[in-house]
Design a protein around this motif. Structure first.
Motif, PDB file in Angstrom:
ATOM      1  N   ASP B 217       0.812  -1.214   0.000  1.00 36.52           N
ATOM      2  CA  ASP B 217       0.000   0.000   0.000  1.00 36.52           C
ATOM      3  C   ASP B 217       0.848   1.269   0.000  1.00 36.52           C
ATOM      4  O   ASP B 217       0.318   2.361  -0.207  1.00 36.52           O
ATOM      5  CB  ASP B 217      -0.932   0.012   1.229  1.00 36.52           C
ATOM      6  CG  ASP B 217      -2.166  -0.852   1.013  1.00 36.52           C
ATOM      7  OD1 ASP B 217      -2.400  -1.258  -0.147  1.00 36.52           O
ATOM      8  OD2 ASP B 217      -2.875  -1.139   2.001  1.00 36.52           O
ATOM      9  N   LYS B 219       3.643   1.564  -1.932  1.00 32.45           N
ATOM     10  CA  LYS B 219       4.415   1.676  -3.187  1.00 32.45           C
ATOM     11  C   LYS B 219       4.160   3.045  -3.807  1.00 32.45           C
ATOM     12  O   LYS B 219       3.077   3.606  -3.656  1.00 32.45           O
ATOM     13  CB  LYS B 219       3.959   0.583  -4.169  1.00 32.45           C
ATOM     14  CG  LYS B 219       4.473  -0.804  -3.854  1.00 32.45           C
ATOM     15  CD  LYS B 219       4.554  -1.632  -5.150  1.00 32.45           C
ATOM     16  CE  LYS B 219       4.925  -3.057  -4.862  1.00 32.45           C
ATOM     17  NZ  LYS B 219       3.700  -3.909  -4.740  1.00 32.45           N
ATOM     18  N   ALA B 222       0.951   3.168  -5.656  1.00 29.15           N
ATOM     19  CA  ALA B 222      -0.265   2.670  -5.003  1.00 29.15           C
ATOM     20  C   ALA B 222      -1.390   3.686  -5.100  1.00 29.15           C
ATOM     21  O   ALA B 222      -1.154   4.898  -5.140  1.00 29.15           O
ATOM     22  CB  ALA B 222       0.028   2.360  -3.539  1.00 29.15           C
ATOM     23  N   PRO B 279       2.871   7.054   0.207  1.00 30.50           N
ATOM     24  CA  PRO B 279       3.657   6.392  -0.829  1.00 30.50           C
ATOM     25  C   PRO B 279       5.148   6.689  -0.629  1.00 30.50           C
ATOM     26  O   PRO B 279       5.530   7.826  -0.389  1.00 30.50           O
ATOM     27  CB  PRO B 279       3.146   7.027  -2.125  1.00 30.50           C
ATOM     28  CG  PRO B 279       2.129   8.028  -1.740  1.00 30.50           C
ATOM     29  CD  PRO B 279       2.157   8.226  -0.273  1.00 30.50           C
TER      30      PRO B 279
END
Lengths: 109, 883
Positions: B217, B219, B222, B279
């Protein structure tokens, strides 16, 4: 009249248990028996007898129940419990050893 | 086994069917008597004679019944009943004594029970997370920033993560205000946090519905997702489970809701209501330093190992980036991070204070008991002579004190309940874990234990003393004046002296906090406009209105124009920094021509971004040069202002105006700004901080869409709030307005915690003082009562009222002298725990240490004066006759 102090400590308990081992009795009869059986030597007043009975009951050696007495009045009858019977055997043996030892000293010394 | 059962049955019967058992005993003895009478009749006596003779032979029956009861070994319970009945009678006979004692104990036990609830709630109540004692919060502290519980940047985090062996899954988080928009209601701003994927599994929180964040979640690619708190879910989304999967607007962008966390989950802040995924975009430079770490210790790893590894990583970081000096990673366990270190020292101080209050209450009641024990010496002597055992008597007196303490404890529960309500009402807003503070079974058990202990403490001395009573002497003493051996009086004097000493310590502590609080009120944040005539609010315009600098600035100008048009508004400005505790940004800087060694940095200081009218709106004086003006535009020459403290530090003896400065966090370009003016020092980091160095940039040259509006008004600023809000919302209906408050309110909030501490300690000191006054009064009044005869004689021999007052007051003065001496010494030793809570006051503040004893003397004088004046009214004739 003999006071409890005249009896060796714990002896009254033994006497009561011994008498109750024969048959259930109320307090008055126990006192009478003690006097009779000791050949009028020992007398137990109520002031020593009843506290001793209540203590023995509390300790579980004897139990009490209300029954009609020989002269048709309600009286509290004490009887030996199973535990009390065992206790009596132990105590009686103990007493005999003690008494024999004392009489040995008293007669020979 | 039946043996034991029988015994148990008999015992119960003796206790609960006492009348029956007594009755049976009676019958049994009656039977014996009747047989004895029969026997006497058989001996030939007439019935009446036989009866007398039998009764004589029986001996004392009543006494025998008592012995039989003793044999049943239940007397102690009957004794207890008897003692209780007797105690209730005695207490009712002396209502004043009883009420004073119960009230004193209720106060003492009550505040302790309340404090227990507070301390337990904060320090011991299980946290709603799985194995919270393995969760650590990791901070970063380095020079030039020098903020102990400071933040790290993404690069620091990645390096930590790569070299980590002691934690499972280190995560980071960032506190953020989040604007929640969408069709479901008006836009609102809530406290939120952006967190990495491992955040919830690290703290051990499980969602109410939906899911938490899972690996992946965070990344860079994401989707934006959010977890709501139960409170937000209930308030804004009507507890609708269909909220899962729904797209809401957070900070102007679409975000999908994936889960709801139970209301008990309140990390990283008590007020957090939404968590979004953070992120991990690979950073191209160091900074911004927005993040703190949270991580779970691997099983079997202790704090020392974790700290050792973090120290190694800190060294590695300093090697990689020479910008960091003296870098370290302070670590706090989750609970400590939630409670906060200053809260802990406040708790310590307050717990100590309530302990002292209880001590005073106990001493006070002990004193009352001793006084009464003296009066009751005759009663006790009579009971002893009638055959009461001394042990029995001690038990009786202890029953009395424990019963008193029990009553005090029950009333104390009421006091505790009231105290906790008071704490909730006074709640300084940022009180951590207030929801954990409640009066529960544990608190009741605590109250009971404290009561029994207190009862034994204040009852033992008088009880033992009572039982030591010398029979013949007491009974021989004459009635009314008998009492108080010199021994008991000196015990009581010692008690009163210790009361004075303890009250004085509390008084000094409260005095220090009050002075510190007063100092805080005197502190100016650096502006001259009255705080109640200023209003600020945070404005987050929609994406559309702030898409680039040009449209954004046009919107801002229109906003200011409309604000100034509202009746009552004198002036309006935009700023990202507002005193006393809203610092917009902080950064280091470089000065043109300044020689810095390799890796050497200027400190990180406040960097404010403001529109030209900011300084005049708030009344921040211009020291030199000029303020920003309307010609400082995006494409004109870059300009800056610096604070007076800055100018004095970096341009001593020179003119700062005309010098050049550059914002210089790593990664900044070559944007030299000309210093055009020097302005007054302003506090942005709270009233207690004295860092006033700052530099400012014009909003037009450093645009940021989310900004505070500050207006100054001719009257009460709160009156324009609604007009202002309506006007601004009509400008952009999807804009979020938040934190609408007058500067007076934010000033007030910044002193709420010190005020709270001062008020609580003040309250405790007040209670202590009242109790001590009662104690002193009691002792002196008693002393006077005992000396009625002596005073009468003296007056008969010509002593005037002044002499009598001097004699009585001398007693009080002596006690006060000793008490104050000891109290001052104790205060000097104890007030050190207040160090962390004091502002602008030394723990040895001379004024406090001088005034508190004066106040104490005043109280002692008052407490002594009443009995002293009463002593002067003694009629010599009555006094002489009273024996």
């Amino acid at each position: 009249m003999s006071k409890p102090a005249d009896l060796v400590q714990g002896t009254l308990d033994l006497l009561i248990l011994k008498i109750l081992a024969l048959e259930p009795q109320h307090g008055w009869a126990i006192a009478q028996r003690i006097t009779q059986m000791s050949g009028d030597v020992l007398r137990v007043g109520q002031s020593a007898l009843y506290p001793a009975l209540h203590k023995l009951e509390q300790q579980g050696w004897i139990r009490a129940e209300w029954k009609t007495s020989e002269n048709n009045r309600r009286a509290k009858y004490y009887s030996l419990t199973l535990a009390g019977r065992k206790f009596l055997t132990r105590e009686a043996a103990q007493w005999q050893r003690l008494a024999a030892a004392i009489s040995l000293i008293v007669t020979h010394a | 086994m039946p043996h034991l059962l029988q015994q148990f049955h008999l015992r119960l019967r003796s206790i609960f069917r006492r009348d029956l058992v007594d009755h049976e005993l009676d019958d049994e003895l009656q039977f014996h008597l009747s047989r004895l009478i029969d026997q006497e009749i058989a001996r030939g006596l007439p019935p009446q004679e036989a009866r007398y003779s039998a009764l004589r032979l029986m001996g004392p029956i009543a006494q025998n019944q008592e012995v039989c009861r003793d044999m049943r070994q239940v007397n102690w319970i009957e004794d207890l009943q008897q003692d209780l009945r007797y105690t209730v009678r005695t207490l009712c006979r002396n209502p004043i004594f009883s009420i004073v004692a119960v009230v004193a104990l209720a106060l003492g036990i009550g505040v302790n029970t309340a404090m227990y609830s507070v301390a337990y709630g904060m320090l011991f109540r299980p946290l709603p997370y799985a194995e919270p004692d393995r969760v650590a919060v990791v901070y970063m502290n380095y020079s030039p920033r020098d903020f102990r519980f400071g933040t790290m940047c993404m690069r620091d985090y990645l390096l930590w993560k790569d070299n980590n062996h002691v934690f499972e899954n280190p995560s980071i988080f960032r506190n953020q205000s989040m604007d929640i928009g969408g069709s479901e209601g008006l836009p609102e701003q809530v406290d939120g946090a952006a967190v990495t994927a491992g955040f919830f599994s690290t703290i051990g929180a499980t969602p109410l519905i939906g899911r938490g964040f899972v690996p992946g979640d965070d990344k860079p690619t994401a989707d934006k997702i959010a977890v709501l708190s139960e409170t937000l879910w209930r308030r804004r989304y009507g507890s609708d489970p269909a909220v899962l999967g729904r797209t809401i607007t957070v900070n102007g962008g679409p975000v999908t809701v994936i889960g709801v966390m139970p209301a008990a989950v309140k990390f990283p802040r008590t007020s957090v209501e939404v968590w979004t995924n953070l992120p991990l975009v690979p950073p191209t430079r160091y900074g911004p330093w927005f993040y703190r770490g949270v991580a779970r210790l691997k099983p079997g790893i202790g704090m020392p190992q974790a700290q050792a590894e973090l120290a190694t990583i800190a060294n590695l970081m300093m090697q990689e980036n020479p910008y960091y000096k003296r870098l370290e990673f302070p670590v706090l366990m989750l609970r400590d991070a939630l409670v906060g270190t200053s809260m802990k020292s406040a708790l310590l101080a307050l717990t100590g204070a309530v302990g002292l209050v209880l001590l005073i209450a106990v001493v006070n009641v002990a004193n009352l008991m001793l006084a009464r024990a003296a009066v009751r010496r005759r009663e006790i002597a009579v009971r002893l002579s009638l055959g009461a055992g001394r042990g029995r008597l001690v038990r009786q007196l202890l029953t009395e004190s424990v019963l008193l303490a029990g009553l005090g404890g029950l009333a104390g529960l009421g006091v505790a309940w009231w105290c906790i309500r008071l704490i909730r009402v006074w709640n300084p807003g940022n009180f951590p874990m207030i929801q954990f503070i409640q009066l529960d079974g544990g608190a009741v058990a605590f109250m009971a234990a404290v009561s029994v202990l207190a009862g034994i403490m204040f009852g033992l001395a008088p009880a033992l003393q009572g039982a030591r009573t010398d029979l013949s002497q007491t009974l021989r003493e004459s009635g009314s004046a008998s009492g108080g051996s010199s021994g008991s009086r000196s015990v009581r004097a010692v008690l009163v002296v210790s009361e004075i000493a303890i009250s004085l310590m509390l008084l000094v502590g409260a005095g220090l906090l009050l002075r510190s609080f007063a100092n805080l009120h005197r502190v100016t944040a650096g502006f001259t406009k009255p705080p109640r005539q200023m209003l600020s609010m945070l404005i987050s315009p929609s994406k559309e209105k702030s898409q680039d600098v040009r449209t954004g600035l046009a919107f801002d100008n229109e906003l200011l124009r409309r604000a100034r048009g509202i009746p009552g508004v004198e002036s309006a400005a935009l700023t990202d920094s507002i005193p006393p505790n809203q610092q917009g940004d902080a950064d280091t800087f470089v000065l043109d021509g300044q020689e810095l060694g390799p890796g050497e940095m200027n400190p990180v200081i406040t960097l404010g971004t403001v529109t030209p009218e900011f300084f005049s709106t708030m009344g921040i004086p211009l020291v030199r040069g000029r303020y920003f003006d309307d010609h400082d535009l995006p494409d004109s020459a870059p300009v800056a202002l610096v604070s007076e403290a800055f100018a004095r530090r970096y341009f001593p003896g020179q003119d700062a105006v005309g010098k050049r400065i550059k914002q210089s966090g790593p990664g900044f370009g070559d944007n030299w700004m000309q210093i055009v003016g020097v302005v007054g020092n302003v506090k942005y980091m709270g009233l207690t901080m004295d860092t006033a160095m700052a530099y400012y940039m014009p909003l037009a040259q450093s645009y940021s869409p989310r900004i505070y509006l500050v207006v100054s008004t001719s009257g009460d600023a709160s009156l324009v709030a609604e007009r202002l809000r309506a006007e601004i919302q009509s400008l952009d209906p999807t804009l979020t307005l938040a934190q609408v408050e007058t500067i007076e309110q934010s000033m007030d909030q910044s002193v709420s915690r010190p005020r709270f501490n001062a008020m609580l300690l003040g309250l405790f000191a007040g209670i202590a003082l009242v109790l001590a006054a009662v104690g002193i009064y009691g002792l002196v009044a008693y002393w006077v009562a005992q000396r009625t005869r002596e005073i009468g004689v003296r007056m008969a021999l010509g002593a005037g009222p002044a002499d009598v007052i001097r004699m009585v007051a001398g007693q009080g003065a002596m006690l006060a002298g000793f008490g104050i001496g000891i109290g001052l010494a104790g205060a000097l030793a104890l007030t050190r725990v207040l160090q962390a809570l004091l502002f602008g006051v030394s723990v040895r503040d001379v004024a406090t240490f001088a005034l508190a004893p004066l106040g104490m003397i005043l109280v002692v004088l008052l407490a002594t004066l009443i009995p002293a004046i009463r002593a002067t009214r003694v009629s010599p004739v009555a006094a002489l006759r009273c024996e």
